[in-house]
Scaffold this active site. Structure first.
Site, PDB file in Angstrom:
ATOM      1  CE  LYS A 110       3.467  -0.673  -6.604  1.00  0.00           C
ATOM      2  NZ  LYS A 110       3.516   0.778  -6.931  1.00  0.00           N
TER       3      LYS A 110
HETATM    4  P1  NAD Z   1       0.987   5.463   2.591  1.00  0.00           P
HETATM    5  O1  NAD Z   1       1.094   4.123   3.191  1.00  0.00           O
HETATM    6  O2  NAD Z   1       2.000   6.496   2.932  1.00  0.00           O
HETATM    7  O3  NAD Z   1      -0.455   6.091   2.899  1.00  0.00           O
HETATM    8  C1  NAD Z   1      -1.649   5.404   2.610  1.00  0.00           C
HETATM    9  C2  NAD Z   1      -2.783   6.196   3.214  1.00  0.00           C
HETATM   10  O4  NAD Z   1      -4.021   5.574   2.838  1.00  0.00           O
HETATM   11  C3  NAD Z   1      -2.777   6.242   4.739  1.00  0.00           C
HETATM   12  O5  NAD Z   1      -3.196   7.502   5.188  1.00  0.00           O
HETATM   13  C4  NAD Z   1      -3.806   5.173   5.100  1.00  0.00           C
HETATM   14  O6  NAD Z   1      -4.382   5.367   6.385  1.00  0.00           O
HETATM   15  C5  NAD Z   1      -4.808   5.409   3.980  1.00  0.00           C
HETATM   16  N1  NAD Z   1      -5.750   4.300   3.829  1.00  0.00           N
HETATM   17  C6  NAD Z   1      -5.487   2.970   3.807  1.00  0.00           C
HETATM   18  N2  NAD Z   1      -6.628   2.272   3.719  1.00  0.00           N
HETATM   19  C7  NAD Z   1      -7.623   3.191   3.685  1.00  0.00           C
HETATM   20  C8  NAD Z   1      -9.030   3.099   3.624  1.00  0.00           C
HETATM   21  N3  NAD Z   1      -9.639   1.917   3.570  1.00  0.00           N
HETATM   22  N4  NAD Z   1      -9.764   4.245   3.626  1.00  0.00           N
HETATM   23  C9  NAD Z   1      -9.158   5.451   3.690  1.00  0.00           C
HETATM   24  N5  NAD Z   1      -7.824   5.596   3.746  1.00  0.00           N
HETATM   25  C10 NAD Z   1      -7.071   4.471   3.747  1.00  0.00           C
HETATM   26  O7  NAD Z   1       0.940   5.220   1.013  1.00  0.00           O
HETATM   27  P2  NAD Z   1       1.324   6.238  -0.155  1.00  0.00           P
HETATM   28  O8  NAD Z   1       2.745   6.020  -0.498  1.00  0.00           O
HETATM   29  O9  NAD Z   1       0.817   7.581   0.179  1.00  0.00           O
HETATM   30  O10 NAD Z   1       0.481   5.630  -1.370  1.00  0.00           O
HETATM   31  C11 NAD Z   1      -0.893   5.930  -1.565  1.00  0.00           C
HETATM   32  C12 NAD Z   1      -1.296   5.554  -2.981  1.00  0.00           C
HETATM   33  O11 NAD Z   1      -0.481   6.268  -3.903  1.00  0.00           O
HETATM   34  C13 NAD Z   1      -1.128   4.079  -3.340  1.00  0.00           C
HETATM   35  O12 NAD Z   1      -2.108   3.715  -4.278  1.00  0.00           O
HETATM   36  C14 NAD Z   1       0.246   4.060  -4.011  1.00  0.00           C
HETATM   37  O13 NAD Z   1       0.404   2.950  -4.849  1.00  0.00           O
HETATM   38  C15 NAD Z   1       0.178   5.357  -4.758  1.00  0.00           C
HETATM   39  N6  NAD Z   1       1.482   5.907  -5.138  1.00  0.00           N
HETATM   40  C16 NAD Z   1       2.434   6.178  -4.210  1.00  0.00           C
HETATM   41  C17 NAD Z   1       3.634   6.742  -4.612  1.00  0.00           C
HETATM   42  C18 NAD Z   1       4.714   7.120  -3.633  1.00  0.00           C
HETATM   43  O14 NAD Z   1       5.716   7.712  -4.068  1.00  0.00           O
HETATM   44  N7  NAD Z   1       4.564   6.869  -2.354  1.00  0.00           N
HETATM   45  C19 NAD Z   1       3.883   6.991  -5.983  1.00  0.00           C
HETATM   46  C20 NAD Z   1       2.869   6.708  -6.896  1.00  0.00           C
HETATM   47  C21 NAD Z   1       1.679   6.176  -6.472  1.00  0.00           C
END
Ligand code: NAD
Length: 419
Positions: A110
């Site tokens: 990561k």
């Molecule tokens: P992103 O940046 O696209 O979206 C994050 C979202 O979370 C946004 O809507 C943001 O406003 C919201 N957020 C942030 N702080 C917040 C809070 N305090 N309260 C409520 N909402 C809040 O990120 P993503 O890629 O969608 O990733 C989200 C999660 O999924 C993370 O934990 C990431 O590690 C995990 N993840 C992502 C992927 C991927 O392919 N993008 C794969 C596996 C896991």
């Protein structure tokens, strides 16, 4: 267990606590377990950025490789002010277990930078990405360590990373996944994590007696994972009744119009203020009664202070490590099943793997092939996790970790690293 919870654990301690539970059940020798509780390589680099207005700012960037026994290190890059070494270690080790659960030939890594991309111009973001890439270049490699997007980064950022890496090493599309399709990205990568969450929801609903048709769904986070999960669930007949992001939340008991909400977010960058729903304070998202709760934002959001208010029949972890061990324990006592992150959100790394394969042989799949292979991989993983949990008479998280830890342990033994 009470002792463990007397003080707040760090994110890495939380993941290691979960690992320890599985390692204990597998009777892994302590000398081996202690190696797995640490990371193979950790980089911390200074990233100096010249802002557009002439100011100079200093950030810190991280790349942590947890374990590479089963293949090249693999894991996303996060841009968020809270990024620090402990969080990156935790997320890197989760990647080791996640790639093992879905049985793809990768290890876990990561990375991230402690910046706030929302406060940066596109030019600043590109400069920061190129600087960070140069600083961690020595740890990367097409067969060594392959980054991907995570919170605060996207396909465009991955394109810059690929370009910067290529300046030194020549054309290397397989150095990063989650790129734009025009640069060798895979069709279906952007929606893959949300689609994987949806495939998991279909299976888990069946197993836990929740009818997906008409199910009330609550989602925290409406970024990549949350918005795609919402769209697939909505299209399958579920009702997404509440969504919250970093700025606020919205509620509509009859079911949100997900397409209209997506259009609102494209314009306003937040769900807050969506006209076709009532406002909901973002802190209250977990109190909203529902059938399926999907945390899809950040880690550590469900903890001892708010777990009691949860009123859901099933929780699917879209985010990484969203539930701390204390809250996890309470949910287990309340018999609320949790599908763990290392299974539920593995769709992203699975299609990242497909992207890497396509880049390596420079031949690209159509979207149906990506979807079919993703569905097959996620379903196999679900069945493997479910039977591991049943065999050891434990919850899905521990079942998933037992499966993953067993696979890594076996690879380590066959390589001749551990006897
Ligand atoms: P992103 O940046 O696209 O979206 C994050 C979202 O979370 C946004 O809507 C943001 O406003 C919201 N957020 C942030 N702080 C917040 C809070 N305090 N309260 C409520 N909402 C809040 O990120 P993503 O890629 O969608 O990733 C989200 C999660 O999924 C993370 O934990 C990431 O590690 C995990 N993840 C992502 C992927 C991927 O392919 N993008 C794969 C596996 C896991």
């Amino acid at each position: 267990m009470a002792d463990t919870f007397r003080r707040k654990m760090t994110a890495f301690e939380e993941v290691n606590w979960q690992y320890g539970k599985a390692a204990g059940l597998l009777e892994i020798p302590e000398a081996h377990a202690s190696i797995m509780r640490n990371c193979y390589r950790e980089l911390k680099v200074q990233v100096v950025l010249h802002r557009d207005d002439g100011r100079i700012e200093e950030y810190f960037g991280f790349r942590v490789q947890h374990n590479g026994t089963r293949g090249p290190y693999k894991g996303g890059i996060r841009y968020h002010p809270s990024v620090d070494m402990d969080e990156v270690r935790a997320l890197a080790s989760l990647m080791t277990w996640k790639t093992a659960v879905v049985n793809i030939p990768y290890g876990g890594a990561k990375g991230g930078v402690n910046c706030d991309p929302k406060k940066m111009s596109e030019n600043e973001l590109q400069t920061l990405t190129r600087t960070f890439t140069r600083k961690i270049d020595m740890a990367l490699g097409v067969y060594r360590d392959i980054p991907a997007p995570d919170v605060g980064t996207n396909a465009k950022v991955m394109g810059w990373l690929m370009d910067e890496y290529g300046r030194k090493h020549g054309y290397s599309p397989a150095i990063v996944t989650g790129k734009p399709v025009a640069l060798g990205g895979s069709k279906g990568r952007e929606s893959a994590t949300g689609l994987g969450v949806f495939f998991i929801a279909q299976r888990a609903c069946r197993d836990f007696g929740v009818a997906l048709q008409g199910a009330r769904v609550v989602i925290q986070g409406f970024g990549n994972v949350g918005s795609w999960a919402a769209r697939y669930l909505h299209d399958a007949g579920a009702k997404v009744i509440a969504v919250a992001d970093a700025e606020g939340g919205v509620l509509e008991e009859r079911g949100l119009d997900v397409a209209a909400l997506e259009a609102h977010v494209r314009e306003k960058k937040t769900v807050a203020g969506f006209a076709k729903a009532s406002p909901l304070p973002k802190e209250r998202i977990f109190e909203t009664p529902c059938d399926i709760l999907i945390p899809a934002a950040l880690n550590g959001v469900i903890h001892e202070q708010n777990v009691g208010a949860i009123n859901a029949r099933l929780i699917i972890e879209g985010a990484n490590n969203p539930i701390n061990p204390h809250a996890d324990h309470i949910l287990a006592q309340r018999k609320i099943p949790v599908v763990p992150d290392i299974l539920a959100n593995a769709g992203g790394v699975t299609v990242s793997y497909f992207e890497w394969v396509q880049d390596l042989y420079s031949f690209f799949w159509d979207p149906d092939m990506v979807r079919t292979q993703l569905q097959r991989t996620i379903r196999h993983a679900y069945v493997d996790v479910e039977s591991s949990a049943r065999r050891h008479d434990t919850d899905l998280r521990t079942g998933a970790l037992i499966l993953a830890v067993g696979r890594v342990q076996e690879a380590t033994r066959i390589r001749g690293i551990f006897p």
